[in-house]
Design a protein around this motif. Structure first.
Motif, PDB file in Angstrom:
ATOM      1  N   ALA A 119       0.829  -1.204   0.000  1.00 58.72           N
ATOM      2  CA  ALA A 119       0.000   0.000   0.000  1.00 58.72           C
ATOM      3  C   ALA A 119       0.862   1.253   0.000  1.00 58.72           C
ATOM      4  O   ALA A 119       1.939   1.267   0.596  1.00 58.72           O
ATOM      5  CB  ALA A 119      -0.918   0.007   1.220  1.00 58.72           C
ATOM      6  N   PRO A 120       0.404   2.324  -0.649  1.00 59.75           N
ATOM      7  CA  PRO A 120       1.114   3.603  -0.521  1.00 59.75           C
ATOM      8  C   PRO A 120       0.999   4.105   0.911  1.00 59.75           C
ATOM      9  O   PRO A 120       0.133   3.661   1.670  1.00 59.75           O
ATOM     10  CB  PRO A 120       0.350   4.509  -1.502  1.00 59.75           C
ATOM     11  N   ASP A 121       1.866   5.037   1.283  1.00 57.67           N
ATOM     12  CA  ASP A 121       1.834   5.565   2.648  1.00 57.67           C
ATOM     13  C   ASP A 121       0.455   6.084   3.026  1.00 57.67           C
ATOM     14  O   ASP A 121      -0.014   5.880   4.144  1.00 57.67           O
ATOM     15  CB  ASP A 121       2.869   6.691   2.806  1.00 57.67           C
ATOM     16  N   THR A 122      -0.201   6.753   2.076  1.00 59.01           N
ATOM     17  CA  THR A 122      -1.510   7.339   2.369  1.00 59.01           C
ATOM     18  C   THR A 122      -2.596   6.280   2.549  1.00 59.01           C
ATOM     19  O   THR A 122      -3.649   6.574   3.105  1.00 59.01           O
ATOM     20  CB  THR A 122      -1.937   8.288   1.240  1.00 59.01           C
ATOM     21  N   GLY A 123      -2.335   5.071   2.086  1.00 58.87           N
ATOM     22  CA  GLY A 123      -3.334   4.012   2.204  1.00 58.87           C
ATOM     23  C   GLY A 123      -2.954   2.921   3.171  1.00 58.87           C
ATOM     24  O   GLY A 123      -3.634   1.889   3.258  1.00 58.87           O
ATOM     25  N   TYR A 124      -1.868   3.144   3.921  1.00 61.86           N
ATOM     26  CA  TYR A 124      -1.372   2.094   4.819  1.00 61.86           C
ATOM     27  C   TYR A 124      -2.417   1.682   5.854  1.00 61.86           C
ATOM     28  O   TYR A 124      -2.648   0.497   6.093  1.00 61.86           O
ATOM     29  CB  TYR A 124      -0.092   2.560   5.519  1.00 61.86           C
ATOM     30  N   VAL A 125      -3.048   2.655   6.491  1.00 62.06           N
ATOM     31  CA  VAL A 125      -4.022   2.352   7.538  1.00 62.06           C
ATOM     32  C   VAL A 125      -5.257   1.664   6.960  1.00 62.06           C
ATOM     33  O   VAL A 125      -5.782   0.719   7.542  1.00 62.06           O
ATOM     34  CB  VAL A 125      -4.414   3.637   8.307  1.00 62.06           C
ATOM     35  N   ASP A 126      -5.721   2.138   5.790  1.00 60.89           N
ATOM     36  CA  ASP A 126      -6.870   1.495   5.151  1.00 60.89           C
ATOM     37  C   ASP A 126      -6.545   0.048   4.785  1.00 60.89           C
ATOM     38  O   ASP A 126      -7.378  -0.854   4.957  1.00 60.89           O
ATOM     39  CB  ASP A 126      -7.278   2.259   3.890  1.00 60.89           C
ATOM     40  N   ASN A 127      -5.360  -0.174   4.277  1.00 62.18           N
ATOM     41  CA  ASN A 127      -4.961  -1.544   3.936  1.00 62.18           C
ATOM     42  C   ASN A 127      -4.934  -2.429   5.177  1.00 62.18           C
ATOM     43  O   ASN A 127      -5.426  -3.560   5.166  1.00 62.18           O
ATOM     44  CB  ASN A 127      -3.582  -1.528   3.274  1.00 62.18           C
ATOM     45  N   LEU A 128      -4.363  -1.895   6.252  1.00 66.67           N
ATOM     46  CA  LEU A 128      -4.299  -2.640   7.509  1.00 66.67           C
ATOM     47  C   LEU A 128      -5.707  -2.967   8.012  1.00 66.67           C
ATOM     48  O   LEU A 128      -6.007  -4.104   8.391  1.00 66.67           O
ATOM     49  CB  LEU A 128      -3.533  -1.825   8.550  1.00 66.67           C
TER      50      LEU A 128
END
Length: 258
Positions: A119-128
């Protein structure tokens, strides 16, 4: 998804977590050096293991496929020889035997991803979040819905009307409102995503490999219960060449057609 902290705070925390994960790179390299046998997927028809085939095809990882067929809607006893619970998916990779699709997805991306499916940094939390949400929150309510449908259909003939009435009330009061709540949340997330994928990047990540199965089940079984973004998401996944290759190798699958 409700973010309670500022974007800066989230990114800082993401960076810390990612650094912790990167510290295991030496272990990953050791696994790669010690891997001699081809990864094997023990694949059960119409099951979550379809997502593992899709992941492997996207990453272009060579693998051996061993197929198993359901017996009376259950996994066959032969799978007990591979994993103590006798369920699928399960993989064997040299000395490693691993079940649970979420664990398998993380393992495969960590060992064979070579920088893909990240995931890109901006999507890390959403991916998690969505990587865990798929099986932790969404699938339990969908399984409950399936059980509520199966019990009346398999009840003894003379009490079937009563059982059907009871479970119809339970379904109406307990299950359908929860499913509607989940579908609304997912639809809203896909609407604001920077791309078609859950983490907002240019390629599918763990969140997509986990979320695809419950969403394609919803689109196939209850299309009126999902929004246009969810339908478009599932259709786009099914059009990917890697998904088609996985479908061709995996065989008949209730939620997608070649």
């Amino acid at each position: 998804m409700n973010h309670c902290h500022s974007q800066v705070s989230i990114l800082k925390r993401s960076s810390i977590l990612k650094n912790q994960f990167s510290s295991s790179s030496s272990i990953t390299q050791s696994l790669k050096r010690n891997s001699k046998a081809m990864l094997t997927v023990h694949h059960l028809n119409d099951s979550r293991s379809q997502r593992i085939l899709w992941l492997l095809e996207e990453l272009k990882v060579p693998y051996e496929l061993k197929k198993y067929e359901r017996v009376n809607m259950r996994a066959p006893p032969e799978l007990l020889e591979i994993s103590p619970l006798g369920r699928s998916p399960v993989i064997t990779d040299d000395s490693v035997t691993l079940a649970e699709s979420g664990a398998i997805v993380e393992y495969v991306i960590g060992k064979y991803g070579n920088g893909k499916a990240v995931a890109p940094d901006t999507g890390y939390v959403d991916n998690l979040y969505f990587s865990h949400y798929a099986e932790g929150s969404l699938m339990p309510i969908l399984v409950q819905k399936t059980i509520f449908d199966l019990v009346p259909a398999n009840a003894p003939f003379f009490i079937r009307p009563i059982v059907r009435g009871v479970f119809a009330q339970l379904d109406e009061r307990l299950v359908r409102p929860e499913i509607a709540k989940h579908m609304k949340m997912i639809e809203a997330h896909l609407e604001k995503s920077k791309s078609m994928f859950f983490a907002g990047g240019d390629e599918p990540t763990a969140a997509d490999y986990q979320m695809a199965f419950p969403l394609e089940a919803m689109v196939a079984k209850a299309p009126k219960s999902v929004g246009p973004k969810i339908t478009a998401y599932v259709n786009a996944i099914h059009e990917r060449e890697a998904y088609k290759a996985a479908l061709e190798k995996g065989g008949e699958y209730a939620y997608a057609r070649l």
